[in-house]
Design an enzyme around this catalytic site. Structure first.
Site, PDB file in Angstrom:
ATOM      1  N   HIS A   1       5.231  -9.685  -5.988  1.00 53.35           N
ATOM      2  CA  HIS A   1       5.559 -10.400  -4.755  1.00 53.35           C
ATOM      3  C   HIS A   1       6.973 -10.932  -4.778  1.00 53.35           C
ATOM      4  O   HIS A   1       7.688 -10.888  -3.789  1.00 53.35           O
ATOM      5  CB  HIS A   1       4.592 -11.568  -4.577  1.00 53.35           C
ATOM      6  CG  HIS A   1       3.261 -11.119  -4.075  1.00 53.35           C
ATOM      7  ND1 HIS A   1       2.138 -11.896  -4.125  1.00 53.35           N
ATOM      8  CD2 HIS A   1       2.893  -9.958  -3.499  1.00 53.35           C
ATOM      9  CE1 HIS A   1       1.131 -11.231  -3.607  1.00 53.35           C
ATOM     10  NE2 HIS A   1       1.559 -10.050  -3.233  1.00 53.35           N
TER      11      HIS A   1
ATOM     12  N   CYS B   1      10.956  13.004   3.648  1.00 49.28           N
ATOM     13  CA  CYS B   1      11.006  11.538   3.552  1.00 49.28           C
ATOM     14  C   CYS B   1      10.921  11.025   2.114  1.00 49.28           C
ATOM     15  O   CYS B   1      10.663   9.848   1.896  1.00 49.28           O
ATOM     16  CB  CYS B   1       9.922  10.909   4.413  1.00 49.28           C
ATOM     17  SG  CYS B   1       8.257  11.397   3.943  1.00 49.28           S
TER      18      CYS B   1
HETATM   19  C1  PEP Z   1       6.774  11.109  -1.340  1.00 50.15           C
HETATM   20  O1  PEP Z   1       5.838  11.373  -2.102  1.00 50.15           O
HETATM   21  O2  PEP Z   1       7.861  11.714  -1.351  1.00 50.15           O
HETATM   22  C2  PEP Z   1       6.642   9.985  -0.389  1.00 50.15           C
HETATM   23  C3  PEP Z   1       7.579   9.723   0.488  1.00 50.15           C
HETATM   24  O3  PEP Z   1       5.520   9.209  -0.481  1.00 50.15           O
HETATM   25  P1  PEP Z   1       5.374   8.005  -1.521  1.00 50.15           P
HETATM   26  O4  PEP Z   1       6.692   7.861  -2.231  1.00 50.15           O
HETATM   27  O5  PEP Z   1       4.980   6.810  -0.732  1.00 50.15           O
HETATM   28  O6  PEP Z   1       4.279   8.525  -2.408  1.00 50.15           O
END
Ligand code: PEP
Ligand code: MG
Length: 761
Positions: free
Chosen positions: A375, A688
């Site tokens: 946190h 992403c």
């Molecule tokens: C990924 O796996 O690239 C992703 C964006 O998800 P996380 O990092 O939340 O697992």
């Protein structure tokens, strides 16, 4: 044949023994201030009162070995001459695990280490408890008997309480100095892990050096119970007051953190343990200290970072309670006059305590115990201060006012830096500030390459505090909203309305910009305390993401319902994590369809446009791309997980996490196949994972045809600066030329390309 232990009648019932020990210990402390003589007296006293033939004190040295410091019963010549290596024998085991070791026949135990110089071969039963202070193991206190005796719980309790008093004495008395002097060098370097990005130069403020509990033994138990109860009442009232402060009332995750504290403060088990400790003869402060020491010992043993962090909240609450009892002034360190460049150094720290400090004077934070999921780390990121956690031993190496540099890029801390180091870091900080100003100037410019290709740059978000970053970074939208973060910091499962309120706030903040909500990606190492899960041997390959969601459809249904409510007639985009096969997407789609019909029946406004997409993270999908594209509206590449599964390399394991390069040809070919499948089916493909936020990696991604990347907000500026200097056509031609000619990393080739092209990397 192993001998059978006998249950030996204890000399007296536990409570009187404990009280007697406490009283006699106090008298012993008062009799002499010579460290060694005190220890000698303590071992004599304990062996007499606990009817043990041996009582010994082992203290930890700087190299973590244990030295015999005092004994009653073992060979006196072994004192200061017997050293146990780290983890050696049952004594070492007790110190390493920070737990009592109770063995009726110690010599039969596989970990037993026979040391003839002690003369202990005649003793069979063995009880050892750690001497704990502020969660650190200072040493080990043992008793031994000749008979095969099974020490009772009351014996263990009595010895633990003695160890606690001993710990106070060791820290405040003269013995500590013989166990190793603190280092006072310049350029003293401590390494940890960056938990909130940045570089800060400043001066040390020690966070609430723990309240020294000097009066441990109660003279009037009833009065102590009253004091304890009054203090708990006051503690709850201060938490309520903190929650009502206007700037905290607004910020969502701060409130969730404080809610968690409030839940602990109202926990009956905690209060009961405190009252029981007072009834055993301790003062209210002594009781808090005892219960806290046990919490810390549990914390040391726990592997799961989530639970360690929750115990840390409880530990922080105990600190607050101690301060109420001792001085009734709250967080003293926060109230003192702070330097304008304050760097807080703490052994452990709760999020609420960090919020007590004047944020204008706060530049950095260093914590001995903390992970990036804690946190306090979440709050440090929200406040925008550089923070490093896991900085073991730092408390012993700094003093208030020491100059200090926190490098939360490299995870390094320089204590009393030399003028050369200061000048290097001052340059670095100025450079960062200058770069930041340049990025800020690009905020309103779209990311269009030199040859006119528009690339969308989105941010990854997951907490209300991230919302301000959409405006600040000039992002095109939120490409990944990690909904699980709200669940992870909440004390209990967030209900429909609470979820809907969060999603509504996200959509409101984004305005016309698109938002991609990812459904819960929990399971594996993202544990929710209120959701029962089984222990998994291999959590990354276990019951996580959409697998868990489909097995617990009510959880997913509630979440979809909350998203539909929050959208309230606006467009809605939902993304599903950890998909491994087409059937999973179809199942989620039909569940979403059910929720849309339900909303319609009940008169709620349904989204004006709904898109359902998936993350490509599991390699099986690479071989089912055409089938998958048919049933989705878009895909987003989760390169963090895709990389870990393709290379079978745990992304959280330091040894292998960065062993393989995401710029290797095989990985880039995998990405290329996804982009091509997207083109074949006219489905947008974005990415992403962390990869998209690194400028050189982004060169390769746009060269492969990606036109949408989602990243940490701080990466938008650097990636945009690179894109503005890039000719995508030339990059694509270059990557095309090299991607199929080798199976190694293309990093060097790409770096050369970037240099030749004069790219802003
Ligand atoms: C990924 O796996 O690239 C992703 C964006 O998800 P996380 O990092 O939340 O697992
Ligand atoms: Mg992932």
């Amino acid at each position: 044949m192993p001998k059978r232990p006998v249950e030996e009648p204890h000399i007296a019932s536990a409570e009187p023994t404990l009280r007697l020990i406490l009283r006699r210990l106090r008298e012993t402390m008062a009799e002499t201030d010579d460290g060694q003589r005190r220890l000698d007296k303590i071992v004599r006293l304990v062996s007499g009162l606990m009817v043990a033939e041996v009582c010994s004190i082992y203290l930890k040295r700087q190299d973590h070995s244990l030295e015999l410091f005092a004994t009653e019963g073992l060979n006196p010549a072994a004192v200061h001459n017997l050293f146990m290596k780290r983890g050696e024998g049952l004594v070492g085991r007790c110190a390493e695990l920070a737990v009592p070791v109770n063995e009726p026949d110690a010599q039969a135990h596989p970990a037993f280490s026979f040391r003839p110089e002690t003369g202990e071969e005649i003793y069979h039963s063995f009880l050892a408890v750690p001497i704990l202070r502020s969660g650190d193991v200072l040493g080990v206190l043992t008793v031994q008997n000749k008979t095969l005796r099974h020490y009772s719980d009351d014996d263990v309790e009595a010895l633990q309480t003695t160890a606690m008093v001993l710990a106070e004495h060791l820290v405040t008395g003269t013995v500590a100095s013989t166990t190793g002097a603190a280092i006072r060098a310049i350029d003293d370097l401590v390494r940890g892990q960056a938990i909130a990005e940045g570089i800060a130069l400043g001066h040390v403020v020690l966070h609430a050096p723990r309240v020294a509990v000097t009066e441990l033994v109660a003279t009037d138990v009833a009065h102590e119970v009253e004091r304890l109860e009054a203090a708990i009442g006051e503690l709850k009232a201060t938490l309520d007051a903190l929650m009502n402060q206007s700037h905290l009332a607004r910020a969502g995750e701060h409130r969730d953190v404080l809610e968690a504290y409030r839940m602990f403060a109202n926990d009956r088990g905690w209060q009961r343990r405190l009252v029981e400790a007072v009834r055993s003869g301790l003062t209210a402060e002594g009781a808090v200290d005892q219960v806290q020491n046990r919490t810390r010992a549990r914390m040391l043993r726990l592997q799961d970072p989530f639970w360690r962090d929750r115990l840390r909240d409880l530990d922080d609450l105990s600190d607050r309670l101690l301060r109420v009892l001792v001085s009734a002034t709250g967080n003293d360190a926060a109230r003192q006059e702070l330097p304008h460049d304050t760097i807080i150094v703490a052994r452990s720290m709760g999020a609420a305590d960090l919020l007590d400090y004047d944020r204008d004077r706060l530049k950095g934070l260093v914590i001995e115990e903390s992970s990036s999921h804690s946190h306090v780390a979440i709050v440090a990121r929200a406040l925008g201060i550089a923070a490093v956690g896991g900085a073991r031993g730092i408390m012993e190496r700094v003093e208030p006012g020491s100059p200090i540099i926190v490098d939360a890029e490299a995870g390094e801390i320089y204590i009393r830096p030399s003028s050369q180091v200061v000048s290097v870091y001052a340059d670095k900080a100025r450079f960062r500030a200058r770069r930041q100003r340049q990025y800020d100037a690009l905020r309103d410019r779209p990311a269009v390459t030199r040859d006119g290709v528009r690339v969308e740059l989105h941010i990854n978000a997951g907490l209300p505090v991230d919302l301000a970053h959409i405006e600040e970074s000039g992002a095109d939208g939120i490409g990944l909203y990690r909904t699980e973060l709200q669940f992870m910091i909440a004390p209990s499962l967030p209900r429909l309305e609470r979820q809907a309120a969060t999603y509504r706030a996200v959509l409101d903040a984004a305005g016309d910009r698109p938002v991609v909500f990812r459904t819960l990606d929990i399971g594996g190492d993202k544990v929710l305390p209120y959701l029962r899960s089984t222990l998994e041997e291999n959590p990354a390959l276990g019951w996580r993401g959409v697998r868990l969601a489909l097995d617990r459809p009510a959880l997913l249904q509630t979440q979809i319902r909350a998203m539909i409510r929050a959208a309230d007639g606006r467009p809605l985009t939902i993304m599903v994590p950890m998909v491994s096969e087409r059937a999973e997407i179809e199942a989620v789609r039909s569940l979403i369809e059910g929720e849309l019909q339900r909303a319609d029946r009940r008169g709620h406004r349904v989204p004006s446009r709904l898109k359902v997409g998936i993350m490509i993270e599991v390699p099986s999908l690479l071989f089912a791309l055409d089938e998958v594209m048919e049933v989705v509206d878009f895909v987003s590449i989760g390169s963090n997980d895709l990389m870990q599964y393709l290379y079978a390399a745990d992304r959280g394991n330091e040894r292998v996490g960065s062993r393989f390069d995401a710029l290797s040809a095989p990985f880039l070919r995998a990405l290329r196949s996804i982009v091509r499948a997207g083109h074949r089916h006219s489905r947008p493909v974005s990415l992403c994972g962390e990869l998209g936020g690194r400028p050189l990696e982004a060169v390769a991604l746009v060269a492969l045809g990606l036109r949408s990347l989602s990243m940490a907000p701080a990466s938008i500026g650097p990636v945009k600066a690179m894109l503005l200097s890039l000719d995508v056509g030339r990059a694509a031609a270059h990557v095309d030329k090299i991607i199929d000619s080798s199976s190694a990393s293309l990093r060097d080739e790409l770096l050369r390309f970037a240099e030749n092209e004069g790219l802003e990397i």
